[in-house]
Design a protein around this motif. Structure first.
Motif, PDB file in Angstrom:
ATOM      1  N   ASP A   1       0.845  -1.190   0.000  1.00 40.34           N
ATOM      2  CA  ASP A   1       0.000   0.000   0.000  1.00 40.34           C
ATOM      3  C   ASP A   1       0.885   1.247   0.000  1.00 40.34           C
ATOM      4  O   ASP A   1       2.108   1.174   0.023  1.00 40.34           O
ATOM      5  CB  ASP A   1      -0.956   0.009   1.198  1.00 40.34           C
ATOM      6  CG  ASP A   1      -0.213  -0.082   2.525  1.00 40.34           C
ATOM      7  OD1 ASP A   1      -0.883  -0.050   3.556  1.00 40.34           O
ATOM      8  OD2 ASP A   1       1.032  -0.179   2.513  1.00 40.34           O
ATOM      9  N   ARG A   2       0.237   2.391   0.002  1.00 35.02           N
ATOM     10  CA  ARG A   2       0.968   3.649  -0.018  1.00 35.02           C
ATOM     11  C   ARG A   2       1.605   3.932   1.334  1.00 35.02           C
ATOM     12  O   ARG A   2       1.220   3.367   2.350  1.00 35.02           O
ATOM     13  CB  ARG A   2       0.001   4.776  -0.401  1.00 35.02           C
ATOM     14  CG  ARG A   2      -0.439   4.705  -1.860  1.00 35.02           C
ATOM     15  CD  ARG A   2      -1.713   5.480  -2.119  1.00 35.02           C
ATOM     16  NE  ARG A   2      -2.881   4.766  -1.625  1.00 35.02           N
ATOM     17  CZ  ARG A   2      -4.138   5.095  -1.914  1.00 35.02           C
ATOM     18  NH1 ARG A   2      -4.370   6.121  -2.687  1.00 35.02           N
ATOM     19  NH2 ARG A   2      -5.145   4.405  -1.425  1.00 35.02           N
TER      20      ARG A   2
ATOM     21  N   ASP B   1      -8.035   9.811   5.298  1.00 33.35           N
ATOM     22  CA  ASP B   1      -7.433   9.876   3.969  1.00 33.35           C
ATOM     23  C   ASP B   1      -5.919  10.066   4.059  1.00 33.35           C
ATOM     24  O   ASP B   1      -5.158   9.451   3.306  1.00 33.35           O
ATOM     25  CB  ASP B   1      -8.051  11.019   3.171  1.00 33.35           C
ATOM     26  CG  ASP B   1      -9.464  10.720   2.697  1.00 33.35           C
ATOM     27  OD1 ASP B   1      -9.857   9.532   2.736  1.00 33.35           O
ATOM     28  OD2 ASP B   1     -10.165  11.659   2.297  1.00 33.35           O
TER      29      ASP B   1
ATOM     30  N   SER C   1      -4.234   6.829   5.221  1.00 33.25           N
ATOM     31  CA  SER C   1      -4.263   5.769   4.224  1.00 33.25           C
ATOM     32  C   SER C   1      -3.358   6.073   3.039  1.00 33.25           C
ATOM     33  O   SER C   1      -3.269   5.270   2.104  1.00 33.25           O
ATOM     34  CB  SER C   1      -5.700   5.534   3.736  1.00 33.25           C
ATOM     35  OG  SER C   1      -6.201   6.679   3.075  1.00 33.25           O
TER      36      SER C   1
ATOM     37  N   ARG D   1      -3.537   8.699   0.833  1.00 32.25           N
ATOM     38  CA  ARG D   1      -4.159   9.292  -0.344  1.00 32.25           C
ATOM     39  C   ARG D   1      -3.410  10.551  -0.785  1.00 32.25           C
ATOM     40  O   ARG D   1      -2.806  11.244   0.038  1.00 32.25           O
ATOM     41  CB  ARG D   1      -5.630   9.626  -0.074  1.00 32.25           C
ATOM     42  CG  ARG D   1      -6.510   8.401   0.103  1.00 32.25           C
ATOM     43  CD  ARG D   1      -7.966   8.803   0.248  1.00 32.25           C
ATOM     44  NE  ARG D   1      -8.822   7.658   0.502  1.00 32.25           N
ATOM     45  CZ  ARG D   1      -9.334   6.880  -0.443  1.00 32.25           C
ATOM     46  NH1 ARG D   1      -9.065   7.142  -1.713  1.00 32.25           N
ATOM     47  NH2 ARG D   1     -10.102   5.853  -0.137  1.00 32.25           N
ATOM     48  N   ARG D   2      -3.491  10.860  -2.049  1.00 35.12           N
ATOM     49  CA  ARG D   2      -2.860  12.044  -2.627  1.00 35.12           C
ATOM     50  C   ARG D   2      -3.822  13.228  -2.576  1.00 35.12           C
ATOM     51  O   ARG D   2      -5.038  13.092  -2.635  1.00 35.12           O
ATOM     52  CB  ARG D   2      -2.467  11.797  -4.087  1.00 35.12           C
ATOM     53  CG  ARG D   2      -1.498  10.649  -4.338  1.00 35.12           C
ATOM     54  CD  ARG D   2      -0.114  10.960  -3.786  1.00 35.12           C
ATOM     55  NE  ARG D   2       0.436  12.199  -4.259  1.00 35.12           N
ATOM     56  CZ  ARG D   2       1.188  12.333  -5.363  1.00 35.12           C
ATOM     57  NH1 ARG D   2       1.455  11.270  -6.101  1.00 35.12           N
ATOM     58  NH2 ARG D   2       1.673  13.516  -5.708  1.00 35.12           N
TER      59      ARG D   2
ATOM     60  N   VAL E   1      -5.070  15.539  -0.441  1.00 36.55           N
ATOM     61  CA  VAL E   1      -6.184  15.621   0.506  1.00 36.55           C
ATOM     62  C   VAL E   1      -6.398  17.084   0.895  1.00 36.55           C
ATOM     63  O   VAL E   1      -5.445  17.787   1.239  1.00 36.55           O
ATOM     64  CB  VAL E   1      -5.905  14.768   1.759  1.00 36.55           C
ATOM     65  CG1 VAL E   1      -7.107  14.807   2.693  1.00 36.55           C
ATOM     66  CG2 VAL E   1      -5.597  13.328   1.362  1.00 36.55           C
TER      67      VAL E   1
ATOM     68  N   ASP F   1      -0.387  16.603   0.575  1.00 33.90           N
ATOM     69  CA  ASP F   1      -0.096  15.572  -0.409  1.00 33.90           C
ATOM     70  C   ASP F   1       0.978  14.618   0.098  1.00 33.90           C
ATOM     71  O   ASP F   1       2.167  14.867  -0.024  1.00 33.90           O
ATOM     72  CB  ASP F   1       0.357  16.227  -1.726  1.00 33.90           C
ATOM     73  CG  ASP F   1       0.530  15.211  -2.848  1.00 33.90           C
ATOM     74  OD1 ASP F   1      -0.041  14.108  -2.734  1.00 33.90           O
ATOM     75  OD2 ASP F   1       1.249  15.523  -3.820  1.00 33.90           O
ATOM     76  N   GLN F   2       0.557  13.551   0.700  1.00 33.40           N
ATOM     77  CA  GLN F   2       1.418  12.464   1.169  1.00 33.40           C
ATOM     78  C   GLN F   2       2.660  12.966   1.931  1.00 33.40           C
ATOM     79  O   GLN F   2       3.785  12.727   1.511  1.00 33.40           O
ATOM     80  CB  GLN F   2       1.855  11.600  -0.004  1.00 33.40           C
ATOM     81  CG  GLN F   2       0.752  10.730  -0.572  1.00 33.40           C
ATOM     82  CD  GLN F   2       1.264   9.697  -1.546  1.00 33.40           C
ATOM     83  OE1 GLN F   2       2.184   9.952  -2.320  1.00 33.40           O
ATOM     84  NE2 GLN F   2       0.679   8.519  -1.514  1.00 33.40           N
TER      85      GLN F   2
END
Length: 318
Positions: A85-86, A163, A166, A168-169, A171, A192-193
Motif C-alpha cells: 500500500d501507499r 485519507d 491511508s 491518499r494524494r 487531501v 499531499d502524502q
C-alpha cells in the motif's frame, strides 16, 4: 494542575526538570537560524535560542526515534501481510488551551523535523479549518461555544485524517481566517502524502462516549502516533489571553474587515474587562470541561511557568 495526585502509587509519566530534559539533547544539531525565531513565534510566546536548545531539540531527537521505530514497524507489518500500500504518514497531535502557545510549538516542531536528513516532508494543519462556519454556529445557537467539541465538523476532520493515514494524494482541508473569524468559502489547503503531519488544536485529544453495543467510534487522536499537550496554570493562561487581546486591539482588530473591529477603540480598562469576560465565558469553560481532562491522554506534556518558559517535561512510559 499536578500530573498526578500525591496519593497515586503509579505515575504513567516520567517527569523531567528542565535541566534534566535539556541534557537529553545530546548531539542533536541546531538547524534554526536566529532570524527564524520571530517568524515561528506567536504573540507573546517565549521562543529564543535557549528554549529551542533546552526543550525542542531534545524533543526533536525523541521524535526521530519514535518515527524511525514506527516506520520499521509499518514496513514489517506490510511484509507480514504481503501487502503493497501507499506510505503511511506519521501524525503528531499538539493540544492545549487557548493562549498557551500551541501554534508556536507546532511551527517549531515542523521547522526542526523538516531539517532531519534526508529532509522529510512535514506538513502542519490546524483544526480551526474544521470549525463549522459562523452561519451554522449561529443557526445551532452555539456561537458562544466556538472551539468547544460540538463546534467542529467532526466527520469532515475524521475523513481528512483517514485519507491522510491511508496515504491518499492531494487531501484537502478547509481554510480558516482569523481576520474574519470564519471559514473562507471555496478555499482549501492541500496535503499531499507528507512523511509527517502535525495537527494542532485545542480539542484534538478529545474522546467520545463509548457505545453500549461495542461498535467502533473513531476519535481524532486515533490517528495520532504521538501527541503533545502544552500545560500551564489557569492564572497564567488568563493573563496571556488578556495580554494578547490588548495587543490585537492595537493591530489586527484595527482592520475594518476584522470580525473584532468593534473592539479596536476600547480603552485599556474596557479591553481588559472584555477580554476577561470572554475568557471566563468561553475559554475557561472550554478548558475546564473539555481541554484539561484530555491532558492525561498525551504522550508528552510540556508544563510552562508564568513567564511562558517550559519548566518540566512529562513523557508517558512505554
Amino acid at each position: 494542575m499536578d500530573i498526578r495526585a500525591p496519593e497515586q502509587q503509579y505515575n504513567p509519566y516520567r517527569v523531567y526538570t528542565r535541566q534534566e530534559w535539556a541534557h537529553l539533547r545530546d548531539d542533536t544539531p541546531m538547524t534554526l537560524e536566529p532570524g527564524e525565531f520571530d517568524r515561528l513565534r506567536s504573540l507573546h510566546d517565549r521562543l529564543d535560542l535557549q528554549e529551542v536548545e533546552d526543550i525542542y531539540l531534545p524533543l526533536s531527537r525523541l521524535l526521530s526515534i519514535y518515527v524511525d521505530a514506527m516506520q520499521r514497524l509499518y514496513y514489517a507489518e506490510r511484509q507480514f501481510l504481503d501487502i503493497r500500500d501507499r506510505k503511511v504518514p506519521y501524525i503528531i497531535g499538539v493540544a492545549g488551551s487557548v493562549a498557551v502557545g500551541k501554534s508556536t510549538t507546532a511551527r517549531v516542531l515542523q521547522a526542526l523535523l523538516a531539517r532531519w536528513s534526508p529532509r522529510p516532508k512535514v506538513e502542519l494543519i490546524t483544526t480551526d479549518g474544521f470549525l463549522y462556519p459562523n452561519a451554522v454556529l449561529d443557526r445551532q445557537g452555539i456561537m458562544q461555544k466556538k472551539g468547544f467539541p460540538e463546534s467542529y465538523d467532526l466527520p469532515l476532520l475524521l475523513n481528512f485524517l483517514s485519507d491522510i493515514k491511508s496515504g491518499r494524494r492531494h487531501v484537502r482541508a478547509p481554510v480558516y481566517s482569523h481576520l474574519t473569524y470564519d471559514i473562507v468559502p471555496n478555499q482549501w489547503a492541500e496535503v499531499d502524502q507528507p512523511d509527517i503531519l502535525i495537527v494542532e488544536g485545542v480539542n484534538v485529544l478529545q474522546t467520545g462516549k463509548l457505545p453500549r453495543d461495542g461498535k467502533a467510534v473513531p476519535v481524532v487522536s486515533d490517528f495520532f502516533d504521538f501527541s503533545v499537550y502544552i500545560d500551564a496554570d489557569e492564572a497564567a493562561l488568563r493573563r496571556w489571553y488578556i495580554k494578547r487581546f490588548l495587543a490585537l486591539r492595537d493591530t489586527a482588530f484595527t482592520n475594518p474587515k476584522s470580525y473584532f473591529n468593534r473592539y479596536a477603540l476600547l480603552s485599556d480598562e474596557e479591553a481588559t474587562a472584555t477580554a476577561t469576560a470572554i475568557w471566563e465565558r468561553t475559554n475557561l469553560a472550554n478548558l475546564e470541561d473539555n481541554i484539561l481532562p484530555t491532558r492525561p491522554r498525551a504522550t508528552l506534556i510540556l508544563k510552562k511557568g508564568a513567564d511562558h518558559v517550559v519548566e518540566s517535561v512529562a513523557l508517558r512510559r512505554l
